[in-house]
Design an enzyme around this catalytic site. Structure first.
Site, PDB file in Angstrom:
ATOM      1  N   ASP A 110       0.827  -1.209   0.000  1.00  0.00           N
ATOM      2  CA  ASP A 110       0.000   0.000   0.000  1.00  0.00           C
ATOM      3  C   ASP A 110       0.861   1.258   0.000  1.00  0.00           C
ATOM      4  O   ASP A 110       0.738   2.113  -0.865  1.00  0.00           O
ATOM      5  CB  ASP A 110      -0.977   0.005   1.195  1.00  0.00           C
ATOM      6  CG  ASP A 110      -0.292  -0.287   2.526  1.00  0.00           C
ATOM      7  OD1 ASP A 110       0.949  -0.424   2.565  1.00  0.00           O
ATOM      8  OD2 ASP A 110      -1.004  -0.387   3.541  1.00  0.00           O
ATOM      9  N   ASP A 113       6.907   4.041   3.312  1.00  0.00           N
ATOM     10  CA  ASP A 113       7.089   5.245   4.127  1.00  0.00           C
ATOM     11  C   ASP A 113       8.600   5.387   4.378  1.00  0.00           C
ATOM     12  O   ASP A 113       9.327   5.819   3.495  1.00  0.00           O
ATOM     13  CB  ASP A 113       6.258   5.038   5.402  1.00  0.00           C
ATOM     14  CG  ASP A 113       6.249   6.209   6.352  1.00  0.00           C
ATOM     15  OD1 ASP A 113       7.015   7.157   6.160  1.00  0.00           O
ATOM     16  OD2 ASP A 113       5.468   6.199   7.318  1.00  0.00           O
ATOM     17  N   LYS A 141       6.046   7.713   0.142  1.00  0.00           N
ATOM     18  CA  LYS A 141       6.356   8.950   0.872  1.00  0.00           C
ATOM     19  C   LYS A 141       7.846   9.227   0.720  1.00  0.00           C
ATOM     20  O   LYS A 141       8.647   8.906   1.611  1.00  0.00           O
ATOM     21  CB  LYS A 141       5.991   8.795   2.343  1.00  0.00           C
ATOM     22  CG  LYS A 141       4.523   8.649   2.610  1.00  0.00           C
ATOM     23  CD  LYS A 141       4.279   8.770   4.099  1.00  0.00           C
ATOM     24  CE  LYS A 141       2.887   8.399   4.470  1.00  0.00           C
ATOM     25  NZ  LYS A 141       2.697   8.325   5.932  1.00  0.00           N
ATOM     26  N   PHE A 162      -0.159  11.631   7.051  1.00  0.00           N
ATOM     27  CA  PHE A 162      -0.820  10.373   7.405  1.00  0.00           C
ATOM     28  C   PHE A 162      -2.136  10.244   6.651  1.00  0.00           C
ATOM     29  O   PHE A 162      -2.978  11.142   6.684  1.00  0.00           O
ATOM     30  CB  PHE A 162      -1.070  10.313   8.920  1.00  0.00           C
ATOM     31  CG  PHE A 162      -1.615   8.983   9.336  1.00  0.00           C
ATOM     32  CD1 PHE A 162      -0.770   7.883   9.459  1.00  0.00           C
ATOM     33  CD2 PHE A 162      -2.974   8.810   9.577  1.00  0.00           C
ATOM     34  CE1 PHE A 162      -1.272   6.645   9.813  1.00  0.00           C
ATOM     35  CE2 PHE A 162      -3.474   7.572   9.931  1.00  0.00           C
ATOM     36  CZ  PHE A 162      -2.623   6.490  10.047  1.00  0.00           C
ATOM     37  N   ASP A 169      -5.476   2.106   7.231  1.00  0.00           N
ATOM     38  CA  ASP A 169      -6.270   2.285   8.458  1.00  0.00           C
ATOM     39  C   ASP A 169      -5.664   3.307   9.405  1.00  0.00           C
ATOM     40  O   ASP A 169      -4.493   3.663   9.315  1.00  0.00           O
ATOM     41  CB  ASP A 169      -6.361   0.958   9.212  1.00  0.00           C
ATOM     42  CG  ASP A 169      -5.027   0.574   9.842  1.00  0.00           C
ATOM     43  OD1 ASP A 169      -3.993   0.654   9.145  1.00  0.00           O
ATOM     44  OD2 ASP A 169      -5.004   0.238  11.039  1.00  0.00           O
ATOM     45  N   ARG A 175     -10.343   1.596   6.708  1.00  0.00           N
ATOM     46  CA  ARG A 175      -9.827   0.915   5.508  1.00  0.00           C
ATOM     47  C   ARG A 175     -10.845   0.895   4.379  1.00  0.00           C
ATOM     48  O   ARG A 175     -10.493   0.782   3.218  1.00  0.00           O
ATOM     49  CB  ARG A 175      -9.477  -0.551   5.826  1.00  0.00           C
ATOM     50  CG  ARG A 175      -8.324  -0.732   6.783  1.00  0.00           C
ATOM     51  CD  ARG A 175      -7.914  -2.197   6.812  1.00  0.00           C
ATOM     52  NE  ARG A 175      -7.068  -2.521   7.942  1.00  0.00           N
ATOM     53  CZ  ARG A 175      -5.754  -2.346   7.975  1.00  0.00           C
ATOM     54  NH1 ARG A 175      -5.129  -1.835   6.951  1.00  0.00           N
ATOM     55  NH2 ARG A 175      -5.059  -2.688   9.047  1.00  0.00           N
TER      56      ARG A 175
END
Ligand code: 5GP
Length: 188
Positions: A110, A113, A141, A162, A169, A175
């Site tokens: 997904d 980061d 990110k 975020f 989630d 979600r």
């Protein structure tokens, strides 16, 4: 016939407010773009998509349905993320039931980061000697990234904020939103 739901501009997930950030139409176009690239690169092959649970389950299910190339899908899990900060602590990989030796594996994630989770996963999977190992991630990110692996199929580069929805989630909730929302700091 059911009318498609209009996305809400603001949502509440548990104790936080979030505002609309990436529409489901943009998400759909992005996933289609990734699918076309994979179709092109894997012509004549049958890649094994490895969906990283829990967050990537919606992205992976959209992606496989857009692929024209024959593929297989399997699901593995790490849990390293609690609340809104990457804990830096990574647990064991569970659920790898497929034999990935000599397979063309595409990791479906997904978000990348800091990249800690993916770096560990790449190390773990390389030990099984897949014939190729690539990464498809929906969001990246870039500013938060601390590793040096390449992301082969990157959906959207986003700032270090975020987000929830589209499988992502906040403490287990949020979600199921079809669009992606960002934490709304003005409404904390
Ligand atoms: P990393 O190890 O790259 O720092 O973190 C990767 C994991 O953290 C992702 O697979 C995802 O589950 C979670 N994560 C990172 N950023 C976000 C975010 O903005 N929202 C949510 N819900 N999860 C995130």
């Amino acid at each position: 016939m059911l009318k498609p739901l209009k996305p809400q501009e603001r949502i509440r997930v548990r104790d936080k407010f979030f505002s609309l950030y990436i529409s489901k139409e943009r998400i759909d176009e992005t996933v289609s773009g990734i699918a076309r690239l994979i179709d092109h690169d894997y012509a004549g092959k049958t890649p094994l998509l490895l969906c990283i649970l829990n967050g990537a389950f919606i992205f992976a299910s959209d992606l496989v349905r857009k692929l024209e190339t024959p593929c297989e899908i399997s699901f593995v899990k790490y849990s390293s993320y609690h609340g809104m900060e990457s804990s830096g602590k990574i647990n064991r990989l569970i659920g790898l039931s497929e034999n990935i030796r000599s397979r063309d594996v595409i990791i479906v994630e997904d978000i990348v980061d800091t990249g800690n989770t993916m770096a560990k996963l790449l190390d773990d999977l390389k030990q099984f000697e897949p014939s190729s190992l690539r990464i498809a991630c929906f969001c990246f990110k870039k500013e938060a990234f601390r590793e040096n692996f390449a992301i082969d199929y990157c959906g959207l580069v986003i700032p270090d904020l975020f987000v929830v929805g589209y499988g992502l989630d906040y403490d287990g909730s949020g979600r199921n939103f079809p669009d992606i929302y960002q934490l709304d700091k003005t409404l904390l």
